[in-house]
Write a protein that holds these residues in place. Structure first.
Motif, mmCIF file in Angstrom:
data_model
loop_
_atom_site.group_PDB
_atom_site.id
_atom_site.type_symbol
_atom_site.label_atom_id
_atom_site.label_comp_id
_atom_site.label_asym_id
_atom_site.label_seq_id
_atom_site.Cartn_x
_atom_site.Cartn_y
_atom_site.Cartn_z
ATOM 1 N N GLU A 188 3.156 27.660 8.924
ATOM 2 C CA GLU A 188 3.507 28.050 10.289
ATOM 3 C C GLU A 188 4.347 26.971 10.957
ATOM 4 O O GLU A 188 5.266 27.268 11.706
ATOM 5 C CB GLU A 188 2.231 28.280 11.113
ATOM 6 C CG GLU A 188 1.434 29.469 10.653
ATOM 7 C CD GLU A 188 0.181 29.690 11.491
ATOM 8 O OE1 GLU A 188 -0.082 28.886 12.409
ATOM 9 O OE2 GLU A 188 -0.530 30.659 11.199
ATOM 10 N N VAL A 189 4.004 25.714 10.665
ATOM 11 C CA VAL A 189 4.754 24.607 11.249
ATOM 12 C C VAL A 189 6.200 24.676 10.787
ATOM 13 O O VAL A 189 7.137 24.580 11.580
ATOM 14 C CB VAL A 189 4.125 23.259 10.831
ATOM 15 C CG1 VAL A 189 4.951 22.102 11.368
ATOM 16 C CG2 VAL A 189 2.695 23.178 11.332
ATOM 17 N N GLU A 190 6.369 24.878 9.493
ATOM 18 C CA GLU A 190 7.717 24.920 8.942
ATOM 19 C C GLU A 190 8.506 26.085 9.513
ATOM 20 O O GLU A 190 9.698 26.003 9.771
ATOM 21 C CB GLU A 190 7.650 25.024 7.415
ATOM 22 C CG GLU A 190 7.230 23.696 6.803
ATOM 23 C CD GLU A 190 6.759 23.828 5.373
ATOM 24 O OE1 GLU A 190 6.533 24.978 4.910
ATOM 25 O OE2 GLU A 190 6.617 22.777 4.715
ATOM 26 N N ARG A 191 7.809 27.182 9.718
ATOM 27 C CA ARG A 191 8.479 28.366 10.214
ATOM 28 C C ARG A 191 8.898 28.219 11.678
ATOM 29 O O ARG A 191 9.988 28.603 12.060
ATOM 30 C CB ARG A 191 7.524 29.561 10.052
ATOM 31 C CG ARG A 191 7.728 30.716 10.988
ATOM 32 C CD ARG A 191 8.530 31.833 10.327
ATOM 33 N NE ARG A 191 9.100 32.718 11.316
ATOM 34 C CZ ARG A 191 8.656 33.919 11.579
ATOM 35 N NH1 ARG A 191 7.635 34.391 10.901
ATOM 36 N NH2 ARG A 191 9.243 34.672 12.485
ATOM 37 N N LEU A 192 8.004 27.638 12.513
ATOM 38 C CA LEU A 192 8.200 27.733 13.957
ATOM 39 C C LEU A 192 8.626 26.451 14.656
ATOM 40 O O LEU A 192 9.326 26.503 15.663
ATOM 41 C CB LEU A 192 6.894 28.197 14.615
ATOM 42 C CG LEU A 192 6.482 29.632 14.332
ATOM 43 C CD1 LEU A 192 5.067 29.860 14.847
ATOM 44 C CD2 LEU A 192 7.450 30.604 14.983
ATOM 45 N N ALA A 193 8.187 25.306 14.136
ATOM 46 C CA ALA A 193 8.268 24.104 14.970
ATOM 47 C C ALA A 193 9.657 23.475 14.957
ATOM 48 O O ALA A 193 10.362 23.496 13.942
ATOM 49 C CB ALA A 193 7.236 23.088 14.507
ATOM 50 N N ALA A 234 -7.723 33.836 13.652
ATOM 51 C CA ALA A 234 -8.474 35.091 13.577
ATOM 52 C C ALA A 234 -7.561 36.290 13.397
ATOM 53 O O ALA A 234 -7.968 37.430 13.597
ATOM 54 C CB ALA A 234 -9.317 35.251 14.838
ATOM 55 N N LEU A 235 -6.310 36.046 13.038
ATOM 56 C CA LEU A 235 -5.362 37.165 12.951
ATOM 57 C C LEU A 235 -5.103 37.569 11.504
ATOM 58 O O LEU A 235 -5.200 36.756 10.602
ATOM 59 C CB LEU A 235 -4.026 36.772 13.605
ATOM 60 C CG LEU A 235 -4.043 36.424 15.088
ATOM 61 C CD1 LEU A 235 -2.623 36.266 15.586
ATOM 62 C CD2 LEU A 235 -4.768 37.483 15.890
ATOM 63 N N SER A 236 -4.734 38.809 11.312
ATOM 64 C CA SER A 236 -4.335 39.276 9.999
ATOM 65 C C SER A 236 -2.898 38.830 9.742
ATOM 66 O O SER A 236 -2.212 38.324 10.632
ATOM 67 C CB SER A 236 -4.414 40.794 9.949
ATOM 68 O OG SER A 236 -3.390 41.325 10.762
ATOM 69 N N SER A 296 -0.221 37.853 12.485
ATOM 70 C CA SER A 296 0.305 36.488 12.531
ATOM 71 C C SER A 296 1.818 36.525 12.585
ATOM 72 O O SER A 296 2.454 35.769 13.326
ATOM 73 C CB SER A 296 -0.127 35.698 11.298
ATOM 74 O OG SER A 296 -1.511 35.652 11.208
ATOM 75 N N GLU A 297 2.388 37.392 11.782
ATOM 76 C CA GLU A 297 3.844 37.521 11.757
ATOM 77 C C GLU A 297 4.347 37.953 13.138
ATOM 78 O O GLU A 297 5.304 37.389 13.670
ATOM 79 C CB GLU A 297 4.237 38.547 10.674
ATOM 80 C CG GLU A 297 5.714 38.756 10.502
ATOM 81 C CD GLU A 297 6.472 37.437 10.316
ATOM 82 O OE1 GLU A 297 7.586 37.339 10.841
ATOM 83 O OE2 GLU A 297 5.925 36.516 9.663
#
Lengths: 511, 323
Positions: A203-208, A171-173, A177-178
């Motif tokens: 998001e997975v690639e960025r954070l996990a 639900a975020l813009s 999200s960033e």
């Protein structure tokens, strides 16, 4: 080596003979982000709920901070240090930020709530999550991103050691999200074990640091993120190899930069907006040609939804003109737009599109039963037949007309809503889609793209869709309009249309 | 996923009539108990009495149920019933009009009350609970202002409405049967009938599907008003009297009880006319049987209340059904 903050072993849970979880292992040490992926119905929510104490597992153990539990009550789960931030936030709108953070664990002084002390501590917690709101703000006045941070601050106030985020960016813009991604990175540094549930591979690639994929209640894939290709993940989630049988219904192959959608030959315009103005947008000029798929890419709140809803007649246009083919139309309600053969699949499925307790058939055909009726009497036979072809066309699973819509997965619910406008009894020339795959799993997502592509290619339907997912825009659109502050701020097409270009286009003007 | 939905599917599968309407079993037990204890409950004369009493309830309960399914509510029916009876009786009695004119007059008044409710709730978007609660009081006041004295002596012609028999069946029962059939057919066979469910489940989604979300509920408000006035005229005809202060007092709650007992969800979007029929018969039987057993009226009232709450508990614990 120290004990991991969270260790789940052999977790099993059945509902009425159906195994929702079957021997699932998951280990998350402090200071790590572990992504949890899988279709809707793969067992992610069951896993989270067992962890949160919503229901007891049938077998297996949950170890939090070195203490092993065979079952947890919600209270025990919190006490053990588990905090779950659900998609639908549990903050109370009418209370202040500080009151929310201390809800259920109020600080009292002489039997009265010690507001000042709460607000002081809350300010510190808010700072830790880099929230910009004040402890005294009322939650109802805050944007979604801030509300989520309030909930995370609440988790921190209970000194949680395991933080579970359930599709936190849904639900975020884009900017929110960033910002959230940065918070997640901070919290990782602070030593929390983070379970990150999402559909978005970016998001997975960025954070996990690690990833676990569930399929049919089992772990189908578990690996460190380093060296993971996106294709591996998609295959683990869908259980299909990319070479597999023609699994995608009537569809082009899965998305990717290697195969951009073919650009159609120049065709007449089906939808033309001529300096159209409405609430929170405009003036906007745009055209969508016959068989063309055009994306409106922009942040939530950029006016995309309002633009689509105005074309559909939900809001009145304040100025400008709208043409379908060569006809000028001025819809003042959705039924006017439908009469002009314009249809909308709204962005908020549950609030704006679905009839959960009504049957799948009713959900797909309600707008059209009058057309199939003879002398004002419903034609059950025609309804069954139209539903049959429709459920084949959208690959509805299960293909049951009688089940209530609530019994279907998010993806299949969306197929029912989409099916309203693409059946024998009701075809449209212009199809508007607002976030067409919000809350839809990856497999169904591809099927929905396939249906939309087929529609454009074979029937010449003009498709205009709003999305804030760059992957989706690249996968589906022939052409993309960047929307910023209610206006078209740019256009990308052909080889220029890449995720990187979309992200930079939006973030240029976002600050 | 497929297996999970399949398991859910089973619980949504074809339910037998009793599982769909647990009240059916309760009603059967109630009838049995009353027959055993009174020995005369199932006598033709007594059944006829129950049917006549239940008829006015059914005439109003059916349109009210449709209104509740569409997500609205009408609490004003008790007062509309009183006003309808008074207008019909006044036209037939003091004005010496034909029974047909008398009934049409009552219906017109009922339609007017319903239209006011409908405009305020459907077109201006006010809360149906508040609007119709206000109308309940206002219409009662209006009736007392216009007809301060009890009316009676409506003439033999008007008595036909409540007292005549058609093919051996009392006229009110015939009218109620027609209303039940019409209501059930509307829901089952007409597109608008399906739309009523859709509007009740999710009004915004119905609007965005191109369904006219105001028209059907507005029409149902009018029909409910008309039905209440018709029930009033029938009662006035049966009793040959109408009293502004007491006619139909509390009727709105009895009829709502019947509707809810019949499995219509107060939140809208689910219910059936068959269920409403059961609700009406249940209340009618309960009242009649307890009267036969000489149970005091206050105890009867208590039984009615307990039945409603028990019914709600039953619906909560039992299988969830749609339609």
């Amino acid at each position: 080596m120290t004990e991991p903050n969270l260790r789940i072993r052999g977790l099993t849970k059945s509902f009425g003979g159906v195994r929702a979880l079957d021997g699932v292992d998951l280990t998350v040490p402090g200071g790590r982000v572990h992504a949890l992926l899988g279709h809707n119905g793969a067992g992610k929510s069951t896993l989270i709920r067992c962890l949160g104490g919503a229901f007891p597992p049938d077998a297996g153990t949950i170890e939090v901070g070195g203490t092993s539990h065979t079952r947890l009550s919600p209270r025990e789960s919190i006490a053990a240090g588990v905090a779950i931030i659900f998609q639908t936030l549990s903050v109370v709108d009418s209370l202040t930020v500080a009151e929310n953070i201390f809800l259920g664990q109020e600080w009292t002084r002489y039997g009265r709530i010690d507001r000042r002390a709460q607000e002081e501590v809350a300010a510190g917690l808010l700072e830790r999550v880099a929230a910009t709101c004040s402890p005294r703000d009322r939650v109802s006045e805050l944007p979604m991103g801030q509300r989520q941070l309030v909930e995370i601050a609440k988790a921190l106030s209970r000194s949680a050691s395991v933080l579970v985020l359930d599709e936190p960016t849904a639900a975020l813009s884009g900017t929110e999200s960033e910002a959230l991604a940065e918070r997640v990175e901070d919290l990782r540094t602070q030593g929390l074990a983070i379970v990150y549930v999402t559909h978005l591979l970016g998001e997975v690639e960025r954070l996990a640091d690690e990833v676990t994929v569930l399929r049919d209640g089992r772990v189908s894939h578990h690996a460190r993120m380093t060296g993971q290709s996106r294709r591996d993940l998609v295959e683990a989630i869908t259980g299909r190899t990319s070479k597999g049988r023609g699994a995608y219904h009537g569809a082009a192959p899965p998305r990717g930069h290697d195969q951009p959608p073919p650009t159609p030959r120049p065709r007449p315009n089906r939808l033309t907006l001529d300096a159209l103005q409405g609430p929170r947008f405009g003036p906007v000029d745009l055209t969508v040609a016959e068989g063309e798929i055009v994306a409106l890419y922009g942040l939530i709140g950029s006016g995309r939804t309002s633009l689509l809803e105005t074309i559909y007649g939900r809001h009145p246009a304040t100025a400008g003109n709208l043409h379908v083919g060569t006809r000028t139309v001025r819809p003042s309600r959705p039924s006017d737009a439908l009469a002009a053969r314009i249809a909308l699949v709204p962005g908020d499925r549950r609030a704006q599109a679905l009839f959960p307790v009504l049957s799948a058939q009713d959900n797909a055909l309600l707008p059209s039963i009058r057309r199939m009726a003879r002398l004002s009497i419903r034609s059950t036979r025609a309804e069954r037949r139209v539903f049959g072809t429709l459920s084949d066309a959208v690959a509805l699973r299960p293909a049951r007309p009688d089940l209530p819509a609530a019994a279907f997965s998010g993806g299949n619910q969306q197929k029912l809503v989409l099916g309203r406008w693409i059946n024998e009894a009701r075809e449209v020339d212009v199809l508007l889609l607002d976030e067409p795959t919000q809350g839809v799993d990856i497999g169904a997502r591809q099927e929905i793209y396939g249906v939309v592509r087929t529609l454009a290619a074979e029937r010449g339907t003009a498709v205009l869709f709003a999305s804030n997912d760059p992957e989706e825009v690249v996968a589906l659109a022939h052409r993309c309009l960047i929307v910023r502050a209610g206006r078209v701020a740019g256009e990308l097409s052909g080889p220029e249309l890449t995720e990187a270009a979309l992200l930079s286009a939006v973030h240029e003007g976002a600050a | 996923m497929t297996t999970l939905t399949a398991a859910r599917a089973m619980s949504y599968g074809r339910l037998t009539a009793v599982r769909r309407h647990p009240l059916l079993a309760v009603l059967a037990v109630l009838v049995l108990v009353f027959q055993v204890t009174t020995g005369s409950f199932l006598d033709a004369g007594n059944l006829r009495g129950i049917a006549t009493d239940a008829a006015t309830l059914a005439i109003v309960a059916v349109p009210l149920a449709l209104l509740v399914i569409s997500g609205y509510l009408d609490l004003s029916v008790g007062s509309t019933l009183a006003l309808g009876g008074l207008v019909a009786g006044w036209l037939a009695g003091e004005q010496h009009q034909s029974p047909v004119v008398a009934v049409l007059g009552a219906l017109a008044v009922g339609a007017a009350v319903g239209a006011v409710n409908g405009v305020l709730c459907c077109y201006l978007g006010l809360s149906a609970f508040i609007v119709t609660l206000g109308m309940l009081t206002a219409v009662r006041g209006l009736a007392q202002q216009v007809f301060p004295l009890p009316l009676s002596g409506f003439g033999a012609g008007f008595a036909w409405l409540g007292g005549s028999r058609i093919a051996g069946v009392d006229a009110p029962v015939v009218i109620a049967a027609l209303v039940l059939v019409a209501g059930a057919s509307f829901l089952a066979f007409t597109p608008a009938g399906r739309h009523v469910f859709a509007i009740g489940v999710n009004r915004e989604a119905a609007h965005l599907s191109g369904i006219a979300v105001r028209r059907a509920p507005f029409a149902l408000f009018v029909v409910t008003g008309v039905a209440a006035a018709l029930a009033g005229a029938i009662k006035a005809s049966v009793l040959d009297s109408a009293v502004a202060g007491t006619s139909g007092a509390g009727f709105e709650l009895t009829v709502l009880t019947a509707v809810l007992l019949g499995g219509v969800a107060l939140s809208g979007g689910s219910g059936s006319v068959f269920g409403v029929l059961l609700g009406v018969l249940f209340l009618g039987s309960l009242q009649n049987g307890l009267t036969l057993l000489n149970v005091p009226a206050f105890w009867q009232q208590m039984a009615q209340g307990v039945a409603l709450v028990a019914g709600a508990a039953l619906a909560f614990l039992g299988p969830r059904t749609t339609r």
